[in-house]
Write a protein that holds these residues in place. Structure first.
Motif, PDB file in Angstrom:
ATOM      1  N   ALA A  61     -10.792  -0.507  -6.926  1.00 37.28           N
ATOM      2  CA  ALA A  61      -9.588  -1.105  -5.764  1.00 37.28           C
ATOM      3  C   ALA A  61      -9.472  -2.332  -6.121  1.00 37.28           C
ATOM      4  O   ALA A  61      -8.073  -3.234  -6.004  1.00 37.28           O
ATOM      5  CB  ALA A  61      -9.755  -0.832  -3.714  1.00 37.28           C
ATOM      6  N   GLU A  62     -10.056  -3.301  -6.338  1.00 39.18           N
ATOM      7  CA  GLU A  62      -9.771  -4.827  -6.158  1.00 39.18           C
ATOM      8  C   GLU A  62      -9.420  -5.068  -7.604  1.00 39.18           C
ATOM      9  O   GLU A  62      -8.664  -5.559  -8.427  1.00 39.18           O
ATOM     10  CB  GLU A  62     -11.508  -5.536  -6.000  1.00 39.18           C
TER      11      GLU A  62
ATOM     12  N   SER B 188      -2.518   2.793  -6.395  1.00 38.80           N
ATOM     13  CA  SER B 188      -3.988   3.330  -6.683  1.00 38.80           C
ATOM     14  C   SER B 188      -4.887   2.117  -5.918  1.00 38.80           C
ATOM     15  O   SER B 188      -6.236   3.274  -5.261  1.00 38.80           O
ATOM     16  CB  SER B 188      -3.939   3.758  -8.121  1.00 38.80           C
ATOM     17  N   ALA B 189      -4.476   1.356  -5.882  1.00 38.67           N
ATOM     18  CA  ALA B 189      -5.859   0.004  -5.585  1.00 38.67           C
ATOM     19  C   ALA B 189      -5.767   1.492  -3.409  1.00 38.67           C
ATOM     20  O   ALA B 189      -6.939   0.908  -2.799  1.00 38.67           O
ATOM     21  CB  ALA B 189      -5.612  -0.460  -4.666  1.00 38.67           C
ATOM     22  N   ARG B 190      -4.912   1.371  -2.380  1.00 42.64           N
ATOM     23  CA  ARG B 190      -4.801   1.441  -1.712  1.00 42.64           C
ATOM     24  C   ARG B 190      -5.500   2.843  -1.342  1.00 42.64           C
ATOM     25  O   ARG B 190      -6.608   3.390  -0.388  1.00 42.64           O
ATOM     26  CB  ARG B 190      -3.519   2.461  -0.658  1.00 42.64           C
ATOM     27  N   SER B 191      -4.892   3.885  -2.291  1.00 41.84           N
ATOM     28  CA  SER B 191      -6.055   5.583  -2.552  1.00 41.84           C
ATOM     29  C   SER B 191      -8.134   5.560  -2.520  1.00 41.84           C
ATOM     30  O   SER B 191      -8.442   5.919  -1.421  1.00 41.84           O
ATOM     31  CB  SER B 191      -5.803   6.421  -3.572  1.00 41.84           C
ATOM     32  N   SER B 192      -7.969   4.471  -3.539  1.00 45.86           N
ATOM     33  CA  SER B 192      -9.273   3.768  -3.575  1.00 45.86           C
ATOM     34  C   SER B 192     -10.478   3.021  -2.548  1.00 45.86           C
ATOM     35  O   SER B 192     -10.827   3.572  -2.288  1.00 45.86           O
ATOM     36  CB  SER B 192      -9.036   2.959  -4.658  1.00 45.86           C
ATOM     37  N   VAL B 193      -9.360   2.163  -2.322  1.00 48.36           N
ATOM     38  CA  VAL B 193     -10.379   1.437  -1.156  1.00 48.36           C
ATOM     39  C   VAL B 193     -10.025   2.940   0.037  1.00 48.36           C
ATOM     40  O   VAL B 193     -11.460   2.746   1.089  1.00 48.36           O
ATOM     41  CB  VAL B 193      -9.676  -0.032  -1.075  1.00 48.36           C
TER      42      VAL B 193
ATOM     43  N   THR C 248      -8.824  -3.628   2.445  1.00 47.58           N
ATOM     44  CA  THR C 248      -7.722  -2.287   2.825  1.00 47.58           C
ATOM     45  C   THR C 248      -6.400  -3.688   3.418  1.00 47.58           C
ATOM     46  O   THR C 248      -5.346  -3.974   3.266  1.00 47.58           O
ATOM     47  CB  THR C 248      -8.035  -1.507   3.868  1.00 47.58           C
TER      48      THR C 248
ATOM     49  N   GLN D 269     -16.186   2.534  -6.630  1.00 51.03           N
ATOM     50  CA  GLN D 269     -14.620   2.619  -5.953  1.00 51.03           C
ATOM     51  C   GLN D 269     -14.110   1.354  -5.301  1.00 51.03           C
ATOM     52  O   GLN D 269     -12.964   1.177  -5.270  1.00 51.03           O
ATOM     53  CB  GLN D 269     -14.366   3.799  -4.919  1.00 51.03           C
TER      54      GLN D 269
ATOM     55  N   GLU E 170      -7.834  -2.275  -9.601  1.00 52.08           N
ATOM     56  CA  GLU E 170      -6.257  -1.864  -9.003  1.00 52.08           C
ATOM     57  C   GLU E 170      -5.019  -2.762  -8.752  1.00 52.08           C
ATOM     58  O   GLU E 170      -4.428  -3.084  -9.438  1.00 52.08           O
ATOM     59  CB  GLU E 170      -6.597  -0.083  -8.950  1.00 52.08           C
TER      60      GLU E 170
END
Length: 406
Positions: free
Chosen positions: A216-217, A227-232, A255, A212, A219
């Motif tokens: 994020a990286e 989406s990156a924020r949600s994943s990280v 983050t 995950q 995304e």
């Protein structure tokens, strides 16, 4: 011996690891007193090597790399110089591979290459082949940055060998390496798809969270910040709950790169998580070689290429902050340099915009610009700062620009 399953969420604490190291040394001391070479000693070695592999992997997930060093240095004395039965040889493959991953995280590429070479050089029956699947998977997932073709080759080898031994799940973690390799080859959509599958299908929560984090990286590379924020966020909470310090610190820093306005808060948390070890120190190095020449225009460069700033004020602010050192500079002094003589309320509004512009331009290094109350600081750890400038000379430069624009 499966990757990840050894990293149980509720078993990751440094203190018991230290006790395990001391216990291992007591066993070694007993061996030195005269039982070495006997059949019963061989049985004890087989029994002892398994728990050491477990404890080493637990230390890895805990991010207690000092304990991991000690465990990995203790284990060879337990098993002797070889040749070994398959049960011990399999543990040796795993331990060498874990040591190689740690060397890679510390930036010791030659040691990492040697460790994986030694691990994969061992051969034997099915237990050894299963351990070699893990070695290929670990190298692909954790030690192949910058070598996407080799990572994909390792993924293929891991899957082929896992199929041959009838346990395809052993190669599951290789999908992390596959996803990141695809991203390095510029195939971002394919990379995101592979990593998304890994976040859903890897058999343990910590492995899923590493996938995950990588997702994020990717995304973020694709420009999908939400989406990156949600994943990280999901990965970070899992790491912190499990007390997986190293991966937690990595997730916290990512983050901060996404949540640029609160980068200082995230940096503080990352530093609280960090332990004294080169692997942690490397987390705070700039992405690429970042340099700041205080006395020059186009002063901020990454790998020799000028960083493009949204405004001249934003670049000048980074130079001013770099000049100010770890003590930072007051927001009033920044306002006096760039906007003297205007109402304080307007100065503060412009300052917020200026800091946003500076962070946005620095990209992954946005977390370096930190506001601490009425002080703004630029974290320059790992950054080459040279030349000289004064706040007065910058103020004079911008005063001249204001005069010429009238």
């Amino acid at each position: 011996m499966m990757v990840g399953n050894l990293g149980k969420e509720n078993g990751i604490r440094p203190s018991p690891l230290r006790e395990s190291v001391l216990a291992g040394r007591r066993v070694m001391a007993g061996r030195a007193e005269g039982t070495e070479g006997s059949e019963s000693d061989l049985g004890q070695s087989i029994a002892a090597s398994g728990p050491f592999a477990h404890q080493a992997h637990t230390a890895f997930w805990a991010g207690d790399f000092t304990a991991l060093d000690e465990l990995l240095s203790t284990a060879p004395a337990l098993v002797g110089p070889g040749p070994w039965p398959d049960e011990i040889a399999a543990q040796v493959v795993f331990q060498r591979s874990l040591g190689a991953v740690l060397a890679s995280l510390r930036g010791n590429r030659e040691d990492a290459e040697r460790g994986f070479f030694d691990a994969l050089a061992l051969s034997g029956g099915q237990p050894v082949d299963e351990a070699r699947v893990i070695a290929y998977s670990l190298r692909a997932a954790f030690a192949s940055d910058g070598e996407p073709e080799r990572a994909l080759d390792d993924v293929g080898r891991a899957r082929q060998l896992s199929s041959a031994v009838g346990n395809s799940e052993l190669a599951a973690v290789a999908s992390i390496g596959e996803g990141w390799a695809l991203s390095e080859l510029g195939q971002l959509e394919e990379a995101a798809s592979v990593l998304q599958d890994a976040t859903e299908n890897l058999p343990d929560s910590l492995g899923r969270s590493v996938a995950q984090l990588r997702l994020a990286e990717v995304e973020l590379m694709m420009g999908n910040r939400a989406s990156a924020r949600s994943s990280v966020d999901t990965a970070r909470e899992t790491f912190l709950k499990a007390e997986a310090r190293y991966w937690g610190a990595r997730a916290v820093l990512l983050t901060g790169a996404i949540d640029r306005d609160r980068g200082g808060r995230w940096l503080k948390l990352a530093r609280e998580l960090a332990l004294p070890d080169p692997a942690y120190e490397r987390l705070f190095l700039p992405e690429g070689m970042l340099s700041i020449e205080l006395s020059a225009k186009s002063a901020v460069r990454r790998d020799g290429v000028p960083v493009v700033f949204l405004t001249r004020h934003a670049e000048a602010a980074v130079r001013l902050l770099a000049m100010s050192g770890p003590e930072g500079i007051s927001i009033q002094r920044i306002a006096d340099v760039f906007w003297p003589g205007i109402p304080e309320e307007r100065q503060r509004a412009r300052l917020r915009t200026l800091l946003w512009q500076a962070r946005n331009s620095l990209g992954a290094d946005a977390w370096r610009v930190q506001r601490q109350g009425n002080i703004v600081v630029l974290d320059t750890s790992g950054v080459d700062v040279f030349g000289s400038i004064t706040a007065a000379s910058l103020a004079k430069e911008f005063s001249a620009r204001r005069s010429s624009s009238r």
